[in-house]
Design an enzyme around this catalytic site. Structure first.
Site, PDB file in Angstrom:
ATOM      1  CG  ASP A   1      16.297  34.862  -2.838  1.00 56.46           C
ATOM      2  OD1 ASP A   1      15.923  35.188  -3.973  1.00 56.46           O
ATOM      3  OD2 ASP A   1      17.498  34.801  -2.501  1.00 56.46           O
TER       4      ASP A   1
ATOM      5  CG  ASP B   1      19.944  32.004  -7.615  1.00 51.87           C
ATOM      6  OD1 ASP B   1      20.746  31.320  -8.255  1.00 51.87           O
ATOM      7  OD2 ASP B   1      18.808  32.314  -8.034  1.00 51.87           O
TER       8      ASP B   1
ATOM      9  CG  ASP C   1      20.758  35.234   0.005  1.00 48.52           C
ATOM     10  OD1 ASP C   1      21.926  35.277  -0.431  1.00 48.52           O
ATOM     11  OD2 ASP C   1      19.762  35.263  -0.744  1.00 48.52           O
TER      12      ASP C   1
END
Length: 225
Positions: free
Chosen positions: A15, A17, A174
């Site tokens: 991922d 950001d 995250d």
């Protein structure tokens, strides 16, 4: 030999950001500009941080307590995107250890790539302006396929472009959506506990195959350190 479920790993997908880059300051600044342009005081950037992974929806919820159902959401979202584009690389930076991690993967002959829900409009600017991403083997944005995460389509597209089966890739993120997308694609998943975890997130209950407290922990998980 790599341990257990990681023996098949031939590529690592991340991922963006909250996993590779800390873009929260610029996202918060773009949202605060909406407030100051309307005569409202800016909020502390820390207020935006836990919602940075939710993009415009998260930023507008913090800045105005607004949900997508609000009649003004659409126009404000467009204005937010314009603000963000103008400051997208002012304060954004890779998280500590990310550079070392990506270099270690490259030295080990393990290609890596990015799969993000960020639209190509913004992903392309990040990739262009941050040299570290010039070494990515694949970059998939939120609008590259007809579906965004938690749908598995973006991850499957990344694997296809790498000419690898999904089972040969792992996905690191995250957010719960990252774990859901990875599992749906048939990939092993790793939860990045240092990222933009929501206030009520219990990442250790997401069902990821592994959890890491900092980026370089991934090398230990994969048996590369």
């Amino acid at each position: 030999m790599r341990p257990g479920p990681w023996r098949q790993v031939r590529a690592v997908l991340f991922d963006l950001d909250g996993t590779l880059i800390d873009s929260a300051p610029d996202l918060g600044h773009a949202a605060n500009r909406l407030r100051t342009d309307r005569g409202m005081p800016p909020l502390p950037l820390a207020d935006y941080r836990c919602m940075a992974g939710a993009g415009a929806r998260g930023m507008l919820s913090v800045a105005f307590g607004m949900t997508p159902e609000h009649p003004d959401f659409g126009p404000l979202k467009k204005e937010f995107f314009d603000n963000y584009e103008s400051c997208i690389h002012d304060s954004t930076h890779v998280f500590p250890q990310v550079g070392e991690l990506l270099q270690a993967l490259q030295r080990s002959g393990v290609p890596w790539g990015v799969v993000t829900n960020k639209s190509e409009r913004f992903t392309s600017l990040i990739v262009e302006r941050m040299e570290i991403f010039h070494h990515a083997s694949v970059v998939i944005s939120g609008d590259t396929t007809p579906h965004a995460k938690p749908h598995p389509a973006p991850l499957l597209e990344a694997a296809s472009r790498l000419a690898l089966p999904a089972q040969g890739c792992i996905y690191v993120g995250d957010d719960l959506r990252d774990v859901q997308a990875g599992r749906a694609a048939g990939m092993a998943t790793v939860a990045a506990l240092y990222g933009y975890l929501g206030e009520d997130a219990e990442a250790t209950t997401w069902g990821a195959d592994a959890n890491i407290e900092k980026p370089l922990d991934l090398l230990k998980t994969l048996g590369l350190a």
